[in-house]
Design an enzyme around this catalytic site. Structure first.
Site, PDB file in Angstrom:
ATOM      1  N   ARG A  52      36.187  44.343  30.564  1.00 18.87           N
ATOM      2  CA  ARG A  52      36.806  45.142  31.617  1.00 18.87           C
ATOM      3  C   ARG A  52      36.643  44.433  32.965  1.00 18.87           C
ATOM      4  NH1 ARG A  52      32.987  45.786  34.377  1.00 18.87           N
ATOM      5  NH2 ARG A  52      34.253  46.740  35.991  1.00 18.87           N
ATOM      6  N   GLY A  53      37.294  45.022  33.995  1.00 20.94           N
ATOM      7  CA  GLY A  53      37.277  44.388  35.318  1.00 20.94           C
ATOM      8  C   GLY A  53      38.534  43.538  35.431  1.00 20.94           C
ATOM      9  N   ALA A  54      39.256  43.711  36.537  1.00 20.86           N
ATOM     10  CA  ALA A  54      40.579  43.101  36.669  1.00 20.86           C
ATOM     11  C   ALA A  54      40.584  41.587  36.373  1.00 20.86           C
ATOM     12  CB  ALA A  54      41.139  43.404  38.056  1.00 20.86           C
TER      13      ALA A  54
ATOM     14  N   GLN B  48      30.666  52.886  34.840  1.00 22.14           N
ATOM     15  CA  GLN B  48      30.526  51.442  35.099  1.00 22.14           C
ATOM     16  C   GLN B  48      29.497  51.173  36.201  1.00 22.14           C
ATOM     17  OE1 GLN B  48      33.399  53.058  34.705  1.00 22.14           O
ATOM     18  NE2 GLN B  48      35.033  51.753  33.937  1.00 22.14           N
TER      19      GLN B  48
ATOM     20  N   ASN C  35      42.389  51.170  42.512  1.00 19.81           N
ATOM     21  CA  ASN C  35      41.052  50.798  42.026  1.00 19.81           C
ATOM     22  C   ASN C  35      40.505  51.980  41.240  1.00 19.81           C
ATOM     23  OD1 ASN C  35      38.865  48.819  41.940  1.00 19.81           O
ATOM     24  ND2 ASN C  35      37.703  50.275  43.163  1.00 19.81           N
ATOM     25  N   LYS C  36      39.355  51.788  40.647  1.00 16.08           N
ATOM     26  CA  LYS C  36      38.741  52.797  39.781  1.00 16.08           C
ATOM     27  C   LYS C  36      38.814  54.201  40.379  1.00 16.08           C
ATOM     28  CE  LYS C  36      37.468  52.479  36.517  1.00 16.08           C
ATOM     29  NZ  LYS C  36      38.286  52.850  35.318  1.00 16.08           N
TER      30      LYS C  36
ATOM     31  N   ASP D 185      42.253  46.666  41.589  1.00 16.48           N
ATOM     32  CA  ASP D 185      42.999  46.265  40.392  1.00 16.48           C
ATOM     33  C   ASP D 185      44.410  45.818  40.742  1.00 16.48           C
ATOM     34  OD1 ASP D 185      40.765  48.041  39.225  1.00 16.48           O
ATOM     35  OD2 ASP D 185      41.627  46.960  37.528  1.00 16.48           O
TER      36      ASP D 185
ATOM     37  N   ARG E 148      46.414  46.349  29.111  1.00 15.37           N
ATOM     38  CA  ARG E 148      46.137  47.423  30.092  1.00 15.37           C
ATOM     39  C   ARG E 148      47.166  47.261  31.212  1.00 15.37           C
ATOM     40  NH1 ARG E 148      40.075  48.324  32.102  1.00 15.37           N
ATOM     41  NH2 ARG E 148      40.729  50.453  32.587  1.00 15.37           N
TER      42      ARG E 148
HETATM   43  O1  MRU Z   1      38.350  50.339  34.158  1.00 17.99           O
HETATM   44  P1  MRU Z   1      37.631  49.131  34.698  1.00 17.99           P
HETATM   45  O2  MRU Z   1      36.169  49.165  34.503  1.00 17.99           O
HETATM   46  O3  MRU Z   1      38.267  47.844  34.217  1.00 17.99           O
HETATM   47  O4  MRU Z   1      37.884  49.205  36.271  1.00 17.99           O
HETATM   48  C1  MRU Z   1      37.405  48.158  37.064  1.00 17.99           C
HETATM   49  C2  MRU Z   1      37.617  48.375  38.513  1.00 17.99           C
HETATM   50  O5  MRU Z   1      38.206  49.321  38.949  1.00 17.99           O
HETATM   51  C3  MRU Z   1      37.146  47.270  39.423  1.00 17.99           C
HETATM   52  O6  MRU Z   1      36.814  47.780  40.677  1.00 17.99           O
HETATM   53  C4  MRU Z   1      38.260  46.231  39.598  1.00 17.99           C
HETATM   54  O7  MRU Z   1      38.798  45.862  38.359  1.00 17.99           O
HETATM   55  C5  MRU Z   1      37.783  45.022  40.306  1.00 17.99           C
HETATM   56  S1  MRU Z   1      36.628  44.065  39.329  1.00 17.99           S
HETATM   57  C6  MRU Z   1      36.280  42.674  40.248  1.00 17.99           C
END
Ligand code: MRU
Length: 346
Positions: A49-51, A187, A238-239, A228, A86
């Site tokens: 996970r994470g962009a 997270q 973002n999240k 994201d 995703r």
């Molecule tokens: O659903 P996730 O855990 O993939 O969401 C991640 C986020 O929202 C992060 O803030 C974003 O991807 C930036 S990670 C450098």
């Protein structure tokens, strides 16, 4: 492919290994990931996970499959399937555009390997550049609030928002970090708390609902989050929960910073409304599950809305800290995000 080692992914023995982020912090378990179906499943279930990380693992797997001799038409299908894994983080689409260009070349197998490794190397550099620009915005003795996980687990390098915090802490500028647990998948509580602990940076974990009270008490000096997708008007997906923090920060007069690489920017999305927001399974809200087991607290038939991300309007953002430099609200209003910071045109 040459061996590679980051906080959350490895290339070992010509195989892609991912650190299972569902199992952290209880277990550090590495999964070999040999097929597109495996990786799509890891991405959808947030083991990966994470962009930035999503796009990088997809690129590395494609490079490995090309090197193993997969036919060009099958690689095209694989790329298309991974691209859909995703919907919100545009890094995946931007990375897939770079891999598609390599796939078009006569020497596509070698070109895809080189491109995938280059994307990883670039991401390391992007993280360092973001931290270099962001650290100047952190005032001495800061108490910083962050949301979700934006660290080494989410990137190939030191992270985005968490990379800034890490650099600032190394310079002695951080008194402590408030870590939002980040409902529903935690997270923050599971991953950011783990990373900060490993780095020895002082933190306190809070439930998402506690941020307003902390800000009212005057114990939050700035909010730092990742992204994201950044739209052409500067709106940021973002999240889920990020928008609430931005509204709260605005009300309390606290700076709200977004840290991201240019690979998160999407000039083709005019504004936040046009960013596709992933809807996730109800079970993530009606209960919790992990390596400790699972538990449901809501009625089985409870109807649930579970968007994975929300959109923070540009008007609530104090600065966008990118690898290319700091974008101020005046620069955003003048249209800097409309011009396209990304190298890849999707
Ligand atoms: O659903 P996730 O855990 O993939 O969401 C991640 C986020 O929202 C992060 O803030 C974003 O991807 C930036 S990670 C450098």
């Amino acid at each position: 492919m040459q061996n590679l080692n980051t906080t959350s992914m490895q290339i070992r023995d010509n195989r892609l290994w991912i650190l299972d982020q569902q199992k952290l912090p209880q277990e550090q378990s590495w999964c070999a990931t040999d097929t597109v179906a495996d990786l799509v499943d890891h991405i959808r279930t947030l083991r990966v996970r994470g962009a930035p990380l999503i796009g990088l693992t997809a690129s590395l797997l494609l490079g490995l499959l090309a090197e193993q001799g997969m036919r060009r038409d099958l690689l095209r299908t694989a790329l298309a399937v991974l691209r859909e894994a995703r919907p919100t983080a545009v890094n995946l689409m931007n990375n897939m555009a770079r891999m598609a260009a390599a796939l078009d070349r006569d020497d596509y197998a070698a070109a895809m390997v080189t491109q995938a490794l280059q994307l990883v190397e670039e991401d390391r550099g992007l993280c360092l550049a973001i931290a270099g620009h962001g650290v100047g915005l952190v005032t001495p003795d800061s108490r910083l609030l962050t949301h979700c996980n934006t660290g080494g687990l989410a990137t190939a390098g030191i992270g985005t928002a968490l990379g800034v915090i890490r650099h600032a802490a190394a310079l002695g500028k951080v008194r402590q970090v408030w870590v939002d647990e980040t409902r529903p998948l935690l997270q923050g509580g599971r991953l950011t708390a783990w990373e900060l602990g490993e780095l020895g940076i002082p933190y306190q974990l809070i439930c998402d609902a506690m941020a307003a009270g902390l800000m009212a008490r005057g114990v939050v000096d700035a909010v730092w989050v990742g992204a994201d997708r950044i739209a052409a008007n500067g709106d940021v997906a973002n999240k889920i929960g990020t928008y609430s923090l931005a509204v709260l920060a605005h009300y309390h007069g606290i700076p709200f910073y977004v840290a991201a690489p240019h690979t998160t920017h999407d000039p083709h999305c005019p504004n936040g409304e046009s960013i596709p927001i992933e809807q996730r399974p109800a079970e993530e809200v009606t209960g919790v599950s992990g390596s400790f087991g699972s538990c449901r607290w809501a009625p089985e038939q409870a109807k649930v809305d579970n968007p994975a991300f929300d959109v923070t309007p540009a008007a609530l953002i104090s600065a966008w800290v990118l690898d290319t430099g700091i974008i101020t609200p005046a620069m955003a209003a003048a249209g800097v995000f409309r011009q396209g910071l990304t190298a890849a045109d999707r």
